[in-house]
Design an enzyme around this catalytic site. Sequence first.
Site, PDB file in Angstrom:
ATOM      1  N   LYS A  80      -1.697  -9.440   2.842  1.00  0.00           N
ATOM      2  CA  LYS A  80      -0.843  -9.036   3.972  1.00  0.00           C
ATOM      3  C   LYS A  80      -1.856  -8.134   4.777  1.00  0.00           C
ATOM      4  O   LYS A  80      -2.518  -7.364   3.994  1.00  0.00           O
ATOM      5  CB  LYS A  80       0.284  -8.046   3.495  1.00  0.00           C
ATOM      6  CG  LYS A  80       1.311  -7.670   4.907  1.00  0.00           C
ATOM      7  CD  LYS A  80       2.555  -7.121   4.405  1.00  0.00           C
ATOM      8  CE  LYS A  80       2.578  -5.445   4.016  1.00  0.00           C
ATOM      9  NZ  LYS A  80       2.052  -4.710   4.753  1.00  0.00           N
TER      10      LYS A  80
ATOM     11  N   GLU B 219       9.096  -4.524  10.620  1.00  0.00           N
ATOM     12  CA  GLU B 219       9.411  -3.268  10.290  1.00  0.00           C
ATOM     13  C   GLU B 219       9.619  -2.025  11.564  1.00  0.00           C
ATOM     14  O   GLU B 219       8.795  -2.164  12.408  1.00  0.00           O
ATOM     15  CB  GLU B 219       7.936  -2.575   9.275  1.00  0.00           C
ATOM     16  CG  GLU B 219       8.439  -0.916   8.634  1.00  0.00           C
ATOM     17  CD  GLU B 219       7.582  -0.671   7.797  1.00  0.00           C
ATOM     18  OE1 GLU B 219       6.563  -1.307   7.478  1.00  0.00           O
ATOM     19  OE2 GLU B 219       7.681   0.564   7.432  1.00  0.00           O
TER      20      GLU B 219
ATOM     21  N   GLU C 167      -1.900  -5.722   8.451  1.00  0.00           N
ATOM     22  CA  GLU C 167      -0.997  -4.861   9.511  1.00  0.00           C
ATOM     23  C   GLU C 167      -1.655  -5.346  11.003  1.00  0.00           C
ATOM     24  O   GLU C 167      -2.735  -5.321  11.040  1.00  0.00           O
ATOM     25  CB  GLU C 167      -0.833  -3.487   9.239  1.00  0.00           C
ATOM     26  CG  GLU C 167      -0.296  -3.297   8.037  1.00  0.00           C
ATOM     27  CD  GLU C 167       0.470  -1.670   7.827  1.00  0.00           C
ATOM     28  OE1 GLU C 167      -0.295  -0.893   8.947  1.00  0.00           O
ATOM     29  OE2 GLU C 167       0.743  -1.387   6.956  1.00  0.00           O
TER      30      GLU C 167
ATOM     31  N   ASP D 258       0.715  -1.359   0.253  1.00  0.00           N
ATOM     32  CA  ASP D 258      -0.104   0.139  -0.032  1.00  0.00           C
ATOM     33  C   ASP D 258       0.890   1.322  -0.048  1.00  0.00           C
ATOM     34  O   ASP D 258       0.218   2.173   0.047  1.00  0.00           O
ATOM     35  CB  ASP D 258      -0.913   0.054   1.146  1.00  0.00           C
ATOM     36  CG  ASP D 258      -0.532  -0.132   2.657  1.00  0.00           C
ATOM     37  OD1 ASP D 258       0.936  -0.234   2.540  1.00  0.00           O
ATOM     38  OD2 ASP D 258      -1.043   0.192   3.478  1.00  0.00           O
TER      39      ASP D 258
HETATM   40  O1  KIV Z   1       3.697  -1.090   1.643  1.00  0.00           O
HETATM   41  C1  KIV Z   1       4.549  -1.621   1.723  1.00  0.00           C
HETATM   42  O2  KIV Z   1       5.409  -1.316   0.900  1.00  0.00           O
HETATM   43  C2  KIV Z   1       4.932  -2.332   2.826  1.00  0.00           C
HETATM   44  C3  KIV Z   1       6.389  -3.059   2.979  1.00  0.00           C
HETATM   45  C4  KIV Z   1       7.437  -2.080   2.825  1.00  0.00           C
HETATM   46  C5  KIV Z   1       6.505  -3.777   4.036  1.00  0.00           C
HETATM   47  O3  KIV Z   1       4.119  -2.611   3.752  1.00  0.00           O
END
Ligand code: KIV
Length: 310
Positions: free
Chosen positions: A128, A197, A130, A59
Site C-alpha cells: 500500500k 480515509e 499513500e 504503518d
Molecule cells: O496503517 C494503517 O493502519 C492504515 C489503515 C488504517 C488504512 O493505513
Amino acid sequence: MSLTSLGEGRSGSVRPKITTLTIQEKKQRHEIITCLTAYDYATSRLVDEAGIDMILVGDSLAQVVLGYENTLPVTVEEMLHHTRAVRRGVKSALVIADMPFGAYHDDTKEGVQNALRFVKEAGAEAVKVEGGVKRAELVRRILDSEVPVMGHIGLTPQSLHKMGGFKVQGKDLSGIEQLMKDAMALERAGVFCMVLEGVPREVAAMITHEVSVPTIGIGAGPDCDGQVLVFHDILNLTFLPPAKFVRRYGDAAALINNAVQQFKADVQSGSYPADEESYHLPKETRSALDAILARKQPARAREKQLAVGR
Ligand code: KIV
C-alpha cells in the site's frame, strides 16, 4: 483447486485463498469486503481464522505497537519484520504490507525496490502507498514489477505535517475535486483497490460509484465497497480515546489487566503454581532419592549434636 490454495479456519472449515482478483470480483458481485490490520503471528492468525478478507500490516504499528506519536518514524526494516510474522500466521487472507514514510517518497526506483522487498523477503502479496495523482507513476512502476498495489487517499497520515494535523479531507468543493482526481488517477494507474480515509461519507459514496476498483473505507461512511479498522482500536488497546469512526468490539485492555493482576495475586499468595502445575520425578528416581536422603539424615543429626556439645 489445490490444497495449498485453501486455508483452514478455527472451526476446521476450509476457505479459499483470497487474492487481489477475489477482492475485485467482490465489488462486481456487490459483496462487502472486510479488512483489519495485524502486526504479529498470533493476532494475524486469529484475524485470518475469523474469516477477514484482507490483512493490512499497517504503518499504524508505529503507534499501536511501537508507541510512537505518529506513523512517520517506522522503518522499512521494522515493517518487514512484522510482515514476516503476519505472513506466518495467515493462510487465506490477502496480506498487504504498508510502505512506510520515506520508503517511496524521494525516488521511484527506490520505491519499486522496497515494494519488491516486501514480497520477496516478507511474503506480502501486495503493498500500500499513500497519495493519489502524485503517486500514479510509482503505482505503474510497482505494477510493472508484478506487485499489486492498494492505494490510499483522503486523510493520509504520512502527510500529517503537510495537512496541518489529522484532518478530514474533501470538505469543500476544491477538496472534493482533488479527491476525485486522486481516485481516478489511482484507478487508471491500476491499483486493485483503494483506501478512503477520513472523508465525508457523501464524497466516499461518489468515489465508490465512479471507480471500478473497490474502495475500502476508514472514517469514510457506510457506502464504500469495504471497511478497514485498526485491530488495536476495535479491542481498546490504544490507550487513547477512540476516533469518531471506531467501534469497539471488545475490551482486551480490561481482559489483560485482570489476568495480570490475578497472576500477581496467585504468585504472592503461593496458590500458583499448584502441585498439578508442577513437574514430578519418576517413581523409581523418587524412591532412590528418598533412600539416599534417609541414609544421610542420621549422619547429619549426629553432626548437629556434636556441634551443640562443643
Ligand atoms: O496503517 C494503517 O493502519 C492504515 C489503515 C488504517 C488504512 O493505513
